[in-house]
Design a protein around this motif. Structure first.
Motif, PDB file in Angstrom:
ATOM      1  N   GLN A 133       0.834  -1.206   0.000  1.00  0.00           N
ATOM      2  CA  GLN A 133       0.000   0.000   0.000  1.00  0.00           C
ATOM      3  C   GLN A 133       0.865   1.251   0.000  1.00  0.00           C
ATOM      4  OE1 GLN A 133      -2.359  -0.658   3.483  1.00  0.00           O
ATOM      5  NE2 GLN A 133      -3.917  -1.815   2.388  1.00  0.00           N
ATOM      6  N   TRP A 134       1.916   1.250   0.807  1.00  0.00           N
ATOM      7  CA  TRP A 134       2.785   2.428   0.863  1.00  0.00           C
ATOM      8  C   TRP A 134       3.496   2.632  -0.464  1.00  0.00           C
ATOM      9  CZ3 TRP A 134       7.968   3.540   0.333  1.00  0.00           C
ATOM     10  CH2 TRP A 134       8.327   4.830   0.723  1.00  0.00           C
ATOM     11  N   ARG A 135       4.010   1.565  -1.062  1.00  0.00           N
ATOM     12  CA  ARG A 135       4.704   1.683  -2.354  1.00  0.00           C
ATOM     13  C   ARG A 135       3.752   2.176  -3.444  1.00  0.00           C
ATOM     14  NH1 ARG A 135       8.886   3.101  -3.588  1.00  0.00           N
ATOM     15  NH2 ARG A 135       8.783   2.064  -5.577  1.00  0.00           N
ATOM     16  N   ARG A 136       2.519   1.684  -3.439  1.00  0.00           N
ATOM     17  CA  ARG A 136       1.539   2.119  -4.436  1.00  0.00           C
ATOM     18  C   ARG A 136       1.277   3.621  -4.293  1.00  0.00           C
ATOM     19  NH1 ARG A 136      -2.843  -0.874  -3.042  1.00  0.00           N
ATOM     20  NH2 ARG A 136      -1.771  -2.689  -3.839  1.00  0.00           N
ATOM     21  N   ALA A 137       1.069   4.087  -3.076  1.00  0.00           N
ATOM     22  CA  ALA A 137       0.833   5.513  -2.843  1.00  0.00           C
ATOM     23  C   ALA A 137       2.069   6.331  -3.209  1.00  0.00           C
ATOM     24  CB  ALA A 137       0.439   5.754  -1.388  1.00  0.00           C
ATOM     25  N   HIS A 138       3.247   5.803  -2.894  1.00  0.00           N
ATOM     26  CA  HIS A 138       4.488   6.505  -3.210  1.00  0.00           C
ATOM     27  C   HIS A 138       4.682   6.617  -4.727  1.00  0.00           C
ATOM     28  CE1 HIS A 138       8.478   8.036  -2.370  1.00  0.00           C
ATOM     29  NE2 HIS A 138       9.000   7.149  -3.193  1.00  0.00           N
ATOM     30  N   ARG A 139       4.398   5.547  -5.449  1.00  0.00           N
ATOM     31  CA  ARG A 139       4.501   5.589  -6.911  1.00  0.00           C
ATOM     32  C   ARG A 139       3.516   6.592  -7.506  1.00  0.00           C
ATOM     33  NH1 ARG A 139       5.316  -0.065  -6.409  1.00  0.00           N
ATOM     34  NH2 ARG A 139       3.103  -0.439  -6.704  1.00  0.00           N
ATOM     35  N   ARG A 140       2.306   6.662  -6.937  1.00  0.00           N
ATOM     36  CA  ARG A 140       1.325   7.641  -7.412  1.00  0.00           C
ATOM     37  C   ARG A 140       1.827   9.061  -7.195  1.00  0.00           C
ATOM     38  NH1 ARG A 140      -3.045   6.017  -4.177  1.00  0.00           N
ATOM     39  NH2 ARG A 140      -2.903   3.847  -4.681  1.00  0.00           N
ATOM     40  N   ARG A 141       2.393   9.325  -6.032  1.00  0.00           N
ATOM     41  CA  ARG A 141       2.928  10.664  -5.751  1.00  0.00           C
ATOM     42  C   ARG A 141       4.081  10.990  -6.691  1.00  0.00           C
ATOM     43  NH1 ARG A 141       2.119   8.912  -0.312  1.00  0.00           N
ATOM     44  NH2 ARG A 141       4.312   8.329  -0.188  1.00  0.00           N
ATOM     45  N   GLN A 142       4.937  10.017  -6.966  1.00  0.00           N
ATOM     46  CA  GLN A 142       6.047  10.245  -7.889  1.00  0.00           C
ATOM     47  C   GLN A 142       5.539  10.518  -9.301  1.00  0.00           C
ATOM     48  OE1 GLN A 142       8.335   6.639  -7.229  1.00  0.00           O
ATOM     49  NE2 GLN A 142       9.955   7.831  -6.225  1.00  0.00           N
ATOM     50  N   ALA A 143       4.531   9.777  -9.746  1.00  0.00           N
ATOM     51  CA  ALA A 143       3.982   9.985 -11.094  1.00  0.00           C
ATOM     52  C   ALA A 143       3.349  11.370 -11.205  1.00  0.00           C
ATOM     53  CB  ALA A 143       2.962   8.902 -11.411  1.00  0.00           C
ATOM     54  N   LEU A 144       2.628  11.788 -10.162  1.00  0.00           N
ATOM     55  CA  LEU A 144       2.012  13.109 -10.174  1.00  0.00           C
ATOM     56  C   LEU A 144       3.079  14.209 -10.196  1.00  0.00           C
ATOM     57  CD1 LEU A 144      -0.513  14.864 -10.039  1.00  0.00           C
ATOM     58  CD2 LEU A 144      -0.368  14.717  -7.547  1.00  0.00           C
ATOM     59  N   ALA A 145       4.110  14.044  -9.398  1.00  0.00           N
ATOM     60  CA  ALA A 145       5.187  15.040  -9.386  1.00  0.00           C
ATOM     61  C   ALA A 145       5.884  15.090 -10.742  1.00  0.00           C
ATOM     62  CB  ALA A 145       6.200  14.711  -8.286  1.00  0.00           C
ATOM     63  N   GLY A 146       6.094  13.946 -11.370  1.00  0.00           N
ATOM     64  CA  GLY A 146       6.708  13.913 -12.691  1.00  0.00           C
ATOM     65  C   GLY A 146       5.842  14.598 -13.735  1.00  0.00           C
ATOM     66  N   ALA A 147       4.527  14.385 -13.664  1.00  0.00           N
ATOM     67  CA  ALA A 147       3.619  15.019 -14.618  1.00  0.00           C
ATOM     68  C   ALA A 147       3.604  16.529 -14.439  1.00  0.00           C
ATOM     69  CB  ALA A 147       2.210  14.455 -14.450  1.00  0.00           C
ATOM     70  N   VAL A 148       3.602  16.990 -13.191  1.00  0.00           N
ATOM     71  CA  VAL A 148       3.607  18.432 -12.921  1.00  0.00           C
ATOM     72  C   VAL A 148       4.905  19.058 -13.419  1.00  0.00           C
ATOM     73  CG1 VAL A 148       3.669  20.153 -11.068  1.00  0.00           C
ATOM     74  CG2 VAL A 148       1.959  18.339 -11.031  1.00  0.00           C
ATOM     75  N   LEU A 149       6.032  18.423 -13.132  1.00  0.00           N
ATOM     76  CA  LEU A 149       7.316  18.961 -13.596  1.00  0.00           C
ATOM     77  C   LEU A 149       7.414  18.959 -15.123  1.00  0.00           C
ATOM     78  CD1 LEU A 149       9.808  17.492 -10.994  1.00  0.00           C
ATOM     79  CD2 LEU A 149       9.133  19.869 -11.283  1.00  0.00           C
ATOM     80  N   SER A 150       6.901  17.915 -15.754  1.00  0.00           N
ATOM     81  CA  SER A 150       6.916  17.870 -17.220  1.00  0.00           C
ATOM     82  C   SER A 150       6.073  18.993 -17.806  1.00  0.00           C
ATOM     83  CB  SER A 150       6.387  16.522 -17.707  1.00  0.00           C
ATOM     84  OG  SER A 150       7.235  15.488 -17.302  1.00  0.00           O
ATOM     85  N   ALA A 151       4.900  19.219 -17.235  1.00  0.00           N
ATOM     86  CA  ALA A 151       4.047  20.304 -17.717  1.00  0.00           C
ATOM     87  C   ALA A 151       4.733  21.652 -17.517  1.00  0.00           C
ATOM     88  CB  ALA A 151       2.700  20.274 -16.994  1.00  0.00           C
TER      89      ALA A 151
END
Length: 141
Positions: free
Chosen positions: A108-126
């Motif tokens: 559960q923690w890894r899944r949430a952590h991966r989601r946060r990383q993906a969101l941060a990557g999308a924001v930085l890319s934008a």
């Protein structure tokens, strides 16, 4: 969290359902109420402050996954805890689901952590795309 009086105490980290277990009931019955601090799994930062502040010298977790989640989410800083603090898991050696609960907490923690990383990557890319667009249109003039 309940507030005891006096010196160093024992802290119990237990959810509502965990308090009903026989092992936890035995612990609660064996200790005077004024020497026991009770924390919910959501109050791990308060537990961390109490241990670092010297108010707690023994911590009992009814679920080892609560300790793991606290460390992974940086709510508990074990490296700052005094060396004489003992951490115990009452009833867990007899419980065959302890390892399964810890593994579930990790997933559960890894899944949430991966989601946060993906969101941060999308924001930085934008942000990079917006800045490069602005630079390109500004220099093109």
């Amino acid at each position: 969290m309940t507030q005891p009086t006096g010196g160093p105490c024992v802290a119990l980290v237990a959810g509502r359902d965990d308090v009903r277990s026989p092992a936890v009931q035995a612990l609660l019955d064996a200790r005077p109420a004024d020497t026991l601090l009770r924390f919910a799994p959501a109050d791990l930062q308060a537990l961390d402050r109490a241990v670092i502040g010297g108010r707690v010298r023994r911590v009992l977790f009814t679920d080892p996954a609560d300790l793991l989640r606290g460390v992974w989410n940086e709510e508990i800083t074990l490296e700052q805890w005094p060396a004489d603090v003992s951490v115990e898991f009452p009833g867990s050696p007899d419980d065959p689901t302890t390892l399964l609960r810890a593994a579930r907490a990790w997933r559960q923690w890894r899944r949430a952590h991966r989601r946060r990383q993906a969101l941060a990557g999308a924001v930085l890319s934008a942000l990079v795309l917006a800045v490069s667009f602005l630079l390109t249109t500004t220099w093109a003039r």
